[in-house]
Motif scaffolding. Sequence first.
Motif, PDB file in Angstrom:
ATOM      1  N   ALA A   1      -0.620   7.019  -5.339  1.00 45.39           N
ATOM      2  CA  ALA A   1       0.358   7.134  -4.296  1.00 45.39           C
ATOM      3  C   ALA A   1      -0.042   8.590  -4.858  1.00 45.39           C
ATOM      4  O   ALA A   1       0.186   9.463  -5.673  1.00 45.39           O
TER       5      ALA A   1
ATOM      6  N   TYR B   1       1.698   3.083   0.841  1.00 44.48           N
ATOM      7  CA  TYR B   1       0.536   2.368  -0.706  1.00 44.48           C
ATOM      8  C   TYR B   1       0.603   1.897  -1.534  1.00 44.48           C
ATOM      9  O   TYR B   1       1.886   0.688  -1.248  1.00 44.48           O
TER      10      TYR B   1
ATOM     11  N   GLU C   1      -3.713   4.038   1.824  1.00 46.56           N
ATOM     12  CA  GLU C   1      -2.088   4.233   2.227  1.00 46.56           C
ATOM     13  C   GLU C   1      -2.373   4.559   4.175  1.00 46.56           C
ATOM     14  O   GLU C   1      -2.714   4.770   5.020  1.00 46.56           O
TER      15      GLU C   1
END
Length: 247
Positions: free
Chosen positions: A43, A171, A213
């Motif tokens: 992330a 994420y 993501e």
Amino acid sequence: MEESGLIRPGERVDDLQRNGYRIIQDPERFCFGMDAVLLAGFAAGARGERLLDIGTGTGILPLLMEARTGIPHLWGLEIQPESADMAARSVELNRLGEKIKIVTGDIREADRLFGAASFDVITCNPPYMIEQHGLRNSDMSKAIARHEVCCTFRDIAVMSAKLLKPGGHFYLVHRPFRLSEILVTLTESRLQPKRMQIVYPYVDKEPNMVLIEAVRGGRPRMRVEKPLIVYESPGVYMPEISEIYGY
């Protein structure tokens, strides 16, 4: 409050090897694992942004994300009061109360807790199993962490889309066997998958994790990154994993 007043009987304090941060855990409950650490390494976030971790458990992701990125405003949402209390005490243990807030609540009601379009970044390490996957743990706290007892992945995706600002980033770490369902659910929830990385325990083994993501309102184009291999040999991490862990 002195440190001795933050630790309850049966709990332990683990070193996160980031900024000197530590975390309180109860071995009898659900302790964080490698999946949370890899998600924090995957992330991204920037100073000035607001981050929410859904199903924060012990609060591991807000702690690691603050250490890695310096994001000044982080929240952890946790439905189990005992876990939320433990996470809040870890925040206090690290003197991060001005940056990290732990909220006890249900993801399905999160838009009422926080308001729509409140966050730039959302992270989530959700329960991997649906009701019919495997044996459910008789310990309810562990069952909630591992099985979709309190919410489904669709619940998480739909609410994350509401909570993210346009262009905000989501994420996720999950299991590859649910990948097709995950990608469809994200897309239907207006969270466009943009980046994916498959995690293998060893180079010659099947993958056991996937990192994704997604962007709220993003265009349909996804980059698949090179595989992430965890172990070079039994007990020996690959260099990329050692770097993520901060060793």
